[in-house]
Motif scaffolding. Structure first.
Motif, PDB file in Angstrom:
ATOM      1  N   ARG A  14       1.246  -1.198   0.196  1.00 27.30           N
ATOM      2  CA  ARG A  14      -0.088   0.122   0.289  1.00 27.30           C
ATOM      3  C   ARG A  14       1.058   0.838  -0.295  1.00 27.30           C
ATOM      4  O   ARG A  14       0.450   2.243  -0.734  1.00 27.30           O
ATOM      5  N   GLU A  18       0.870   3.904  -3.016  1.00 24.26           N
ATOM      6  CA  GLU A  18       0.312   5.551  -2.380  1.00 24.26           C
ATOM      7  C   GLU A  18       1.459   6.719  -2.976  1.00 24.26           C
ATOM      8  O   GLU A  18       1.328   7.218  -3.494  1.00 24.26           O
ATOM      9  N   GLU A  21       1.496   6.939  -6.610  1.00 23.83           N
ATOM     10  CA  GLU A  21      -0.014   7.251  -7.398  1.00 23.83           C
ATOM     11  C   GLU A  21      -0.372   8.838  -7.097  1.00 23.83           C
ATOM     12  O   GLU A  21       0.214   9.907  -8.239  1.00 23.83           O
TER      13      GLU A  21
END
Length: 159
Positions: A14, A18, A21
């Motif tokens: 994750r 993140e 992104e």
């Protein structure tokens, strides 16, 4: 190409996602706007905004490519799903005691999420390799930069 699997916890994956992104969706488009604005100001050879922007864009693109490759090669393993909790496996939090009875708590995580200052060591580090597969009470020797040390596995926890 690295032949070892890129094991990673769900939280570690994750975090990679993140960062990817944020760079791809937020930082890179803003930087492209700045570069376009700076390019419109004329002479690019003496334009610091343009030159810095291009350099920073290359850094961001390299990081985006690196993150994409790491995520593609990632094998997400949830330590909470391990059936055998009596042995040290990937994702385990292990309490170790050395010869001087000083305790050390480490968690075996993926290479991308290792942070020795927080006790999160790569599953492939010398200490992690030494304790993998151990049960409570087992003694393990490990060769560290400071010399050889023997540790006893005092406790094993999984999330």
């Amino acid at each position: 190409m690295d032949l070892r699997p890129n094991y990673i916890t769900p939280a570690g994956y994750r975090a990679l996602r993140e960062e990817y992104e944020a760079l791809f969706s937020l930082e890179r488009p803003k930087l492209l706007e700045t570069i376009a604005w700076a390019a419109a100001n004329g002479d690019r050879s003496e334009n610091a905004d343009y030159q810095y922007g291009r350099r920073r864009l290359r850094e961001i693109d390299r990081r985006i490519n690196f993150l994409a490759r790491r995520m593609k090669a990632a094998k997400v393993i949830d330590p909470a799903r391990h059936e055998d909790r009596s042995r040290v496996l990937f994702g385990a939090t292990v309490t170790l005691a050395d010869e001087d009875d000083s305790e050390r708590v480490v968690t075996l995580v993926g290479e991308d999420e290792a942070d020795a200052a927080r006790g999160r060591i790569s599953w492939n580090s010398p200490l992690a390799r030494a304790v993998r597969g151990a049960a409570v009470g087992d003694l393990r020797r490990v060769v560290l930069p400071a010399g050889e040390k023997e540790y006893e596995v005092v406790a094993i926890r999984y999330p």
